[in-house]
Design a protein around this motif. Structure first.
Motif, PDB file in Angstrom:
ATOM      1  N   ALA A  42       0.832  -1.204   0.000  1.00 18.61           N
ATOM      2  CA  ALA A  42       0.000   0.000   0.000  1.00 18.61           C
ATOM      3  C   ALA A  42       0.866   1.253   0.000  1.00 18.61           C
ATOM      4  O   ALA A  42       0.530   2.248  -0.665  1.00 18.61           O
ATOM      5  CB  ALA A  42      -0.928  -0.005   1.215  1.00 18.61           C
ATOM      6  N   ALA A  43       1.983   1.244   0.724  1.00 20.40           N
ATOM      7  CA  ALA A  43       2.874   2.401   0.751  1.00 20.40           C
ATOM      8  C   ALA A  43       3.480   2.650  -0.624  1.00 20.40           C
ATOM      9  O   ALA A  43       3.569   3.793  -1.086  1.00 20.40           O
ATOM     10  CB  ALA A  43       3.968   2.196   1.797  1.00 20.40           C
ATOM     11  N   TYR A  46       0.787   4.056  -2.893  1.00 17.41           N
ATOM     12  CA  TYR A  46       0.527   5.470  -2.584  1.00 17.41           C
ATOM     13  C   TYR A  46       1.611   6.347  -3.202  1.00 17.41           C
ATOM     14  O   TYR A  46       1.308   7.383  -3.803  1.00 17.41           O
ATOM     15  CB  TYR A  46       0.481   5.672  -1.060  1.00 17.41           C
ATOM     16  CG  TYR A  46       0.365   7.111  -0.652  1.00 17.41           C
ATOM     17  CD1 TYR A  46      -0.856   7.771  -0.693  1.00 17.41           C
ATOM     18  CD2 TYR A  46       1.479   7.828  -0.239  1.00 17.41           C
ATOM     19  CE1 TYR A  46      -0.969   9.096  -0.339  1.00 17.41           C
ATOM     20  CE2 TYR A  46       1.384   9.155   0.125  1.00 17.41           C
ATOM     21  CZ  TYR A  46       0.163   9.780   0.074  1.00 17.41           C
ATOM     22  OH  TYR A  46       0.060  11.102   0.431  1.00 17.41           O
ATOM     23  N   GLU A  47       2.867   5.939  -3.066  1.00 19.30           N
ATOM     24  CA  GLU A  47       3.963   6.720  -3.644  1.00 19.30           C
ATOM     25  C   GLU A  47       3.835   6.813  -5.161  1.00 19.30           C
ATOM     26  O   GLU A  47       4.069   7.870  -5.748  1.00 19.30           O
ATOM     27  CB  GLU A  47       5.313   6.098  -3.261  1.00 19.30           C
ATOM     28  CG  GLU A  47       5.665   6.195  -1.798  1.00 19.30           C
ATOM     29  CD  GLU A  47       5.888   7.625  -1.345  1.00 19.30           C
ATOM     30  OE1 GLU A  47       6.398   8.445  -2.132  1.00 19.30           O
ATOM     31  OE2 GLU A  47       5.524   7.916  -0.196  1.00 19.30           O
ATOM     32  N   ARG A  49       1.015   6.540  -6.954  1.00 16.15           N
ATOM     33  CA  ARG A  49      -0.163   7.347  -7.319  1.00 16.15           C
ATOM     34  C   ARG A  49       0.029   8.836  -7.069  1.00 16.15           C
ATOM     35  O   ARG A  49      -0.624   9.657  -7.700  1.00 16.15           O
ATOM     36  CB  ARG A  49      -1.377   6.866  -6.533  1.00 16.15           C
ATOM     37  CG  ARG A  49      -1.931   5.578  -7.049  1.00 16.15           C
ATOM     38  CD  ARG A  49      -3.251   5.250  -6.374  1.00 16.15           C
ATOM     39  NE  ARG A  49      -3.348   3.812  -6.248  1.00 16.15           N
ATOM     40  CZ  ARG A  49      -3.532   3.147  -5.130  1.00 16.15           C
ATOM     41  NH1 ARG A  49      -3.690   3.802  -4.006  1.00 16.15           N
ATOM     42  NH2 ARG A  49      -3.589   1.854  -5.123  1.00 16.15           N
ATOM     43  N   THR A  50       0.871   9.218  -6.107  1.00 15.84           N
ATOM     44  CA  THR A  50       1.015  10.634  -5.759  1.00 15.84           C
ATOM     45  C   THR A  50       2.327  11.237  -6.227  1.00 15.84           C
ATOM     46  O   THR A  50       2.617  12.388  -5.916  1.00 15.84           O
ATOM     47  CB  THR A  50       0.901  10.814  -4.234  1.00 15.84           C
ATOM     48  OG1 THR A  50       1.929  10.054  -3.591  1.00 15.84           O
ATOM     49  CG2 THR A  50      -0.469  10.401  -3.737  1.00 15.84           C
TER      50      THR A  50
END
Length: 179
Positions: A42-43, A46-47, A49-50
């Protein structure tokens, strides 16, 4: 006639009729490993996607607009009776200057209960005595006969919360007695 040695087959291992059940520790370790893996995935997601979002460093001076130290509070309206007003001033002194124990006034200017009452009496020993008497009445009423003095009560606490609450109750008792 030669006799041939008889051979016996080794005993067979007992067969399990129930499936293997791992211990609680093994199940917890497996769950922990699975959760760690899921959080790491998940981390990374997230990295990814952002990553395209531009960021600029935050200037705290532009965000924080209030002073870092609280503004001193004005003293409350004094009680009409002298002992209640004395105890109220002593309470306010403890709120603004701080509370200490084992000494009347510490090096930073904080006072103990006795030191605050004494300082606010401004040398009027009769007023100081009456204020300490009311304070001792509250201490005895709330905590029993085992406490022999205001300094002894003050020094028994690790912080000033209970002594200040007791002083506030003494203000109300002096006011109720019209002292």
């Amino acid at each position: 006639m030669t006799s041939s040695p008889t051979r016996t087959s080794p005993p067979s291992a007992p067969t399990r009729t129930t499936p293997f059940e791992p211990s609680l520790d093994a199940r917890l370790a497996a769950t922990d490993a699975a959760m760690t893996l899921a959080l790491e995935e998940a981390a990374v997601a997230y990295e990814v996607r952002t990553a395209h979002i531009p960021t600029t460093p935050l200037d705290l001076a532009a965000v924080i607009t209030v002073p870092f130290t609280p503004a001193p509070q004005p003293p409350p309206d004094p009680h009409p009776t002298p002992v209640a007003a004395l105890l109220q001033r002593a309470h306010h002194r403890l709120l603004t200057d701080g509370w200490c124990k084992h000494m009347l006034v510490d090096e930073l200017g904080a006072h103990c209960l006795y030191g605050a009452v004494r300082a606010e009496a401004h040398g009027d020993h009769a007023l100081e005595s009456r204020g300490l008497e009311v304070l001792m009445d509250v201490i005895t009423r709330d905590f029993g006969e085992g406490i022999d003095s205001v300094p002894g009560f003050n020094d028994a606490w690790g912080d000033g919360r209970i002594p200040m609450r007791t002083l506030d109750r003494a203000v109300r008792l002096a006011d109720a007695r019209s002292l």
